[in-house]
Design a protein around this motif. Structure first.
Motif, mmCIF file in Angstrom:
data_model
loop_
_atom_site.group_PDB
_atom_site.id
_atom_site.type_symbol
_atom_site.label_atom_id
_atom_site.label_comp_id
_atom_site.label_asym_id
_atom_site.label_seq_id
_atom_site.Cartn_x
_atom_site.Cartn_y
_atom_site.Cartn_z
ATOM 1 N N LEU A 243 0.850 -1.183 0.000
ATOM 2 C CA LEU A 243 0.000 0.000 0.000
ATOM 3 C C LEU A 243 0.892 1.242 0.000
ATOM 4 C CD1 LEU A 243 -3.022 0.695 0.079
ATOM 5 C CD2 LEU A 243 -2.847 0.811 2.570
ATOM 6 N N LEU A 276 -4.630 2.647 10.904
ATOM 7 C CA LEU A 276 -4.969 1.924 9.680
ATOM 8 C C LEU A 276 -6.468 1.649 9.617
ATOM 9 C CD1 LEU A 276 -1.979 -0.594 9.497
ATOM 10 C CD2 LEU A 276 -2.376 1.378 8.002
ATOM 11 N N VAL A 281 -8.497 0.373 6.377
ATOM 12 C CA VAL A 281 -7.709 -0.816 6.061
ATOM 13 C C VAL A 281 -8.119 -1.943 7.004
ATOM 14 C CG1 VAL A 281 -5.389 -1.803 5.936
ATOM 15 C CG2 VAL A 281 -5.773 0.583 5.255
ATOM 16 N N THR A 283 -7.146 -4.949 8.762
ATOM 17 C CA THR A 283 -5.888 -5.615 9.114
ATOM 18 C C THR A 283 -6.100 -7.081 9.465
ATOM 19 O OG1 THR A 283 -6.120 -4.872 11.402
ATOM 20 C CG2 THR A 283 -4.847 -3.466 9.909
#
Length: 348
Positions: A243, A276, A281, A283
């Motif tokens: 990313l 994040l 995002v 994870t």
């Protein structure tokens, strides 16, 4: 001291390095080489110079180049504002001068990224115009030659040194004379360590050598302390790649690509995961791995880098980011040298 040019030129013709931009000193070649050589060693520049010219053989090609490709050609040289100014100037040259650099010092000096020294180098070397080209090497030579304790970063002192340089310049050999002074400073009257006075063609005239002051010359102003900033990096990898996000169009590392990061902060692993998640995002069950600490020094800022690496499930990239494969990182996306400590991991 009345005329240093004959001995200097004789030494230069016998000892000069054979460099591609000297063998073919067209204005574009000299311009490109001088911009690349700003704050970069000749040995480091040569492969970049050859690659850049192979891709962009003339000024119109430089002017028309896609910005991402331009950055990729420059990747590893640093100070990316140099190449952006190169392209800005190339576009002006195409619009105003038919794609050829003008044989005029003032016109050259007016182009983006071209200062007194670069304009003087192009004008004298490529066009034979009798103008000065005074860089750090030349200032060091004249500081020692005249045993002058003036602070060479002072504009008034530099102006006085430039006048001395011109007193000795043979107008019919302006380019060779300017190059000879640069070469003497690079190879003999060196910046770090003792100058090689035993092989200097001007040793018998050098007042600093006679006075035993070469080690303390030239005098420079003390640099301002750099601002030290903590930076937290997140190397987020998925099956689609890493990313990465593009930096803003202006400011430090403008327009280049980077891993996710947070400037001015050292974050704990749990804080990184929370940041994040806030970006969207997923994870998953990723267990962060600590990255080795690293440091990168810019001209005015020092980054202290730390962070984490983690592998996440396949997913869409958050806004402002892309997933870049290792192949794309090698060929398309420009990662600046600030992330050199993590590049091996990202490029594979």
């Amino acid at each position: 001291m009345e005329n240093i040019a004959p001995a200097l030129l004789d030494w230069f013709y016998k000892n000069r390095r054979i460099l591609p931009f000297r063998e073919d000193p067209t204005p574009y070649h000299v311009w490109l080489s001088e911009v690349m050589l700003q704050q970069t060693r000749v040995s480091a520049v040569l492969p970049y110079y050859e690659r850049f010219l192979a891709a962009l053989p003339d000024i119109p090609a430089l002017a028309a180049c896609d910005e991402e490709k331009l950055h990729k050609l420059w990747e590893g040289l640093g100070y990316y504002s140099r190449v952006r100014n190169l392209q800005k100037a190339a576009k002006i040259v195409c619009e105003q001068y038919g794609g050829q650099l003008p044989a005029d010092y003032a016109a050259l000096r007016a182009l983006p990224g071209i200062g007194d020294y670069t304009a003087g180098a192009i004008a004298s070397i490529s066009f034979g115009i009798p103008v000065p080209a005074v860089d750090g090497n030349v200032l060091r030579v004249f500081s020692r030659l005249y045993n002058d304790p003036g602070v060479i970063t002072d504009p008034k002192v530099k102006k006085a040194f430039t006048a001395r340089v011109m007193e000795h310049q043979p107008p019919e050999k302006a380019g060779d004379y300017n190059q000879a002074l640069m070469e003497l400073g690079a190879l003999v009257c060196v910046p770090n360590g003792a100058p090689l006075c035993d092989v200097c063609p001007l040793a018998g005239l050098c007042q600093a050598r006679a006075a035993g002051t070469t080690a303390v010359l030239p005098q420079k102003a003390k640099p301002k302390p750099r601002k030290v900033l903590p930076v937290t990096v997140a190397l987020v990898e998925s099956p689609a790649g890493f990313l990465v996000q593009q930096r803003p169009a202006k400011g430090l590392l403008a327009g280049l690509w980077q891993p996710l990061l947070w400037e001015s902060e050292h974050l704990l692993q749990a804080e990184v995961l929370a940041r994040l998640a806030a970006l969207g995002v997923d994870t998953g069950t990723a267990v962060p791995e600590a990255l080795p600490a690293a440091k990168h020094i810019f001209s005015h800022i020092e980054w202290l880098l730390s962070g984490v690496a983690l592998t996440v499930p396949e997913q869409a990239a958050p806004a402002g980011c892309v997933w870049a494969s290792r192949e794309e990182l090698r060929t398309t996306y420009t990662l600046p040298g600030a992330f050199a400590a993590y590049k091996d991991r990202m490029l594979g």
